[in-house]
Scaffold this motif. Structure first.
Motif, PDB file in Angstrom:
ATOM      1  N   PHE A  46      53.610 -44.584  83.137  1.00  0.00           N
ATOM      2  CA  PHE A  46      52.346 -44.789  83.844  1.00  0.00           C
ATOM      3  C   PHE A  46      51.361 -45.683  83.072  1.00  0.00           C
ATOM      4  O   PHE A  46      50.794 -46.606  83.663  1.00  0.00           O
ATOM      5  CB  PHE A  46      51.709 -43.435  84.177  1.00  0.00           C
ATOM      6  CG  PHE A  46      50.556 -43.549  85.119  1.00  0.00           C
ATOM      7  CD1 PHE A  46      50.761 -43.748  86.469  1.00  0.00           C
ATOM      8  CD2 PHE A  46      49.260 -43.466  84.654  1.00  0.00           C
ATOM      9  CE1 PHE A  46      49.702 -43.866  87.347  1.00  0.00           C
ATOM     10  CE2 PHE A  46      48.187 -43.579  85.513  1.00  0.00           C
ATOM     11  CZ  PHE A  46      48.407 -43.783  86.875  1.00  0.00           C
ATOM     12  N   VAL A  50      49.778 -49.302  84.446  1.00  0.00           N
ATOM     13  CA  VAL A  50      48.338 -49.556  84.597  1.00  0.00           C
ATOM     14  C   VAL A  50      47.949 -50.828  83.840  1.00  0.00           C
ATOM     15  O   VAL A  50      47.161 -51.637  84.337  1.00  0.00           O
ATOM     16  CB  VAL A  50      47.516 -48.336  84.124  1.00  0.00           C
ATOM     17  CG1 VAL A  50      46.046 -48.662  84.054  1.00  0.00           C
ATOM     18  CG2 VAL A  50      47.757 -47.156  85.046  1.00  0.00           C
ATOM     19  N   VAL A 119      52.215 -49.208  89.732  1.00  0.00           N
ATOM     20  CA  VAL A 119      51.530 -47.941  89.451  1.00  0.00           C
ATOM     21  C   VAL A 119      52.053 -46.837  90.375  1.00  0.00           C
ATOM     22  O   VAL A 119      52.275 -45.699  89.940  1.00  0.00           O
ATOM     23  CB  VAL A 119      49.994 -48.105  89.580  1.00  0.00           C
ATOM     24  CG1 VAL A 119      49.284 -46.776  89.498  1.00  0.00           C
ATOM     25  CG2 VAL A 119      49.484 -49.050  88.509  1.00  0.00           C
TER      26      VAL A 119
END
Length: 133
Positions: A46, A50, A119
């Motif tokens: 993650f 991002v 994402v």
């Protein structure tokens, strides 16, 4: 004599009601068909996804270019039958398309959506990761 509840339920089920669709108990599954470029988006951790979204937002194609290298580091994609190098070059091609078409805003918008997809895939991967271990 009052009809029993079972009789009224069966009578209501026999007559289709207005506005409500009859339920037949069939489960329908919908799958999105992805093209090769879109299926080549890697499932990254993650925080990396991002960062790639951030890079794609300000420099179109840069986050996609960085994500291509995560494929070489072992990131999974939706193209399991293709070799890592092929998927790497598909991501490089997507990055080049984003960079070259950024002049007319198409690449920039594509780049932002590409980062959002990264994402979304990363959040799905983070929920699936404990099950895979």
């Amino acid at each position: 004599m009052d009809p029993c509840p079972k009789d009224s339920e069966s009578a209501a089920a026999a007559e289709p009601s207005r506005g409500a669709a009859p339920s037949s108990g069939v489960v329908v599954q919908v799958r999105e068909k992805k093209g090769p470029l879109r299926a080549a988006i890697p499932y990254m951790p993650f925080p990396v996804a991002v960062i790639c979204l951030f890079l794609n937002t300000f420099v179109p194609g840069l986050g996609t270019f960085v994500s291509a290298f995560t494929v070489l580091c072992g990131a999974r994609t939706d193209l399991p039958d293709r070799h890592k190098c092929c998927v790497f070059w598909l991501n490089i091609a997507a990055a080049l398309i984003q960079i070259l078409t950024a002049i007319v805003m198409v690449g920039w918008i594509m780049s932002i959506f590409w980062g959002m997809d990264m994402v979304i895939l990363a959040s799905k991967y983070s929920t699936l990761a404990p099950q895979l271990l």
